[in-house]
Write a protein that holds these residues in place. Sequence first.
Motif, mmCIF file in Angstrom:
data_model
loop_
_atom_site.group_PDB
_atom_site.id
_atom_site.type_symbol
_atom_site.label_atom_id
_atom_site.label_comp_id
_atom_site.label_asym_id
_atom_site.label_seq_id
_atom_site.Cartn_x
_atom_site.Cartn_y
_atom_site.Cartn_z
ATOM 1 N N ASN A 160 0.575 -1.141 -0.019
ATOM 2 C CA ASN A 160 -0.059 0.002 -0.027
ATOM 3 C C ASN A 160 0.919 1.079 -0.104
ATOM 4 O O ASN A 160 2.018 1.302 0.220
ATOM 5 C CB ASN A 160 -0.927 -0.062 1.372
ATOM 6 N N THR A 161 0.216 2.285 -0.075
ATOM 7 C CA THR A 161 1.006 3.667 -0.320
ATOM 8 C C THR A 161 1.604 4.064 1.185
ATOM 9 O O THR A 161 0.931 3.805 2.377
ATOM 10 C CB THR A 161 -0.294 4.672 -0.480
ATOM 11 N N SER A 214 -5.826 7.182 -4.460
ATOM 12 C CA SER A 214 -7.207 6.607 -4.092
ATOM 13 C C SER A 214 -6.836 6.471 -2.699
ATOM 14 O O SER A 214 -7.743 6.793 -1.731
ATOM 15 C CB SER A 214 -7.727 5.512 -4.793
ATOM 16 N N GLU A 215 -5.735 5.907 -2.141
ATOM 17 C CA GLU A 215 -5.599 5.524 -0.929
ATOM 18 C C GLU A 215 -5.167 6.872 -0.140
ATOM 19 O O GLU A 215 -5.556 6.725 0.998
ATOM 20 C CB GLU A 215 -4.223 4.585 -0.800
ATOM 21 N N ARG A 244 -2.830 5.911 -9.620
ATOM 22 C CA ARG A 244 -4.294 6.016 -9.270
ATOM 23 C C ARG A 244 -4.564 5.456 -8.009
ATOM 24 O O ARG A 244 -5.406 5.737 -7.218
ATOM 25 C CB ARG A 244 -5.125 5.408 -10.288
ATOM 26 N N LYS A 245 -3.989 4.231 -7.758
ATOM 27 C CA LYS A 245 -3.905 3.393 -6.333
ATOM 28 C C LYS A 245 -3.359 4.518 -5.396
ATOM 29 O O LYS A 245 -4.145 4.726 -4.264
ATOM 30 C CB LYS A 245 -3.446 2.024 -6.444
ATOM 31 N N HIS A 287 5.973 0.369 -8.031
ATOM 32 C CA HIS A 287 5.306 -0.176 -8.938
ATOM 33 C C HIS A 287 6.351 -1.200 -9.724
ATOM 34 O O HIS A 287 7.498 -0.996 -9.914
ATOM 35 C CB HIS A 287 5.306 0.924 -9.781
ATOM 36 N N GLU A 301 -1.620 2.952 -13.470
ATOM 37 C CA GLU A 301 -2.675 2.333 -12.321
ATOM 38 C C GLU A 301 -2.014 2.586 -11.159
ATOM 39 O O GLU A 301 -2.837 2.680 -9.881
ATOM 40 C CB GLU A 301 -2.743 0.848 -12.847
ATOM 41 N N SER A 302 -0.829 2.537 -10.794
ATOM 42 C CA SER A 302 -0.167 2.716 -9.388
ATOM 43 C C SER A 302 -0.586 4.063 -8.975
ATOM 44 O O SER A 302 -0.842 4.105 -7.728
ATOM 45 C CB SER A 302 1.202 2.087 -9.351
#
Length: 211
Positions: free
Chosen positions: A28-29, A169-170, A165-166, A153, A162-163
């Motif tokens: 996760n971030t 979002s996080e 964007r994740k 990534h 995509e990474s």
Amino acid sequence: MKKVETKPLKTHDHRKIHKNIYQMKQGNTMIQELPALKFVSQRMVTSYHMEWDGHPEPKDEKWIAWKVANQLKQITKKELAYKFKRMPPEIVWHKKDKNGKWIVDQMLLVADCITDAMYDRAIEKVKKNLRVNELPKITFVKTKPTLCAQIFHLGHYRDTKESLRKLTSELEEQGYRAIGAHREIYLKPAMACYPPEKCETIIRVKVEKVE
């Protein structure tokens, strides 16, 4: 006369010194405060080869900043007995111009012991070696401690969206938001022995708490 033996210099690897930045794993971030750091940075307006081994390769401008970083390595080794490895390239992706080319800062982290005077001498040495009067827009960047978010990534660097964007979002889930352009750090060297699926990239953004 007896020959005086000198011990080989220790090579400092800033990937290990700043392992919380450069030795991330998949997951996760991570939000953390980065320490003050120093970089050699080159502003470019360019399109990129996105099939280059290890990291994007600029098409329209030559990346010269690495030559300055190499000169700084020689200066610290000779004058301070401080030997350090060249760091992986980092690109801050600002935006595209009206011609569709990227406005970027392409950077290399350098040792904390480097001074403005050392940097100026390194610039002059590179000019002399290249036999030019001016270099591209290269600067010595000194950052302050900064709150940032990072995510790891694994896979081709052209597929980092995509990474990113994740990460975004996080951040929102944790009550933070990104500030400014994102940065990509390309951990694998430009060698064909690293297939695309094994490329490693760290994505970083500055963040602030949402009130």
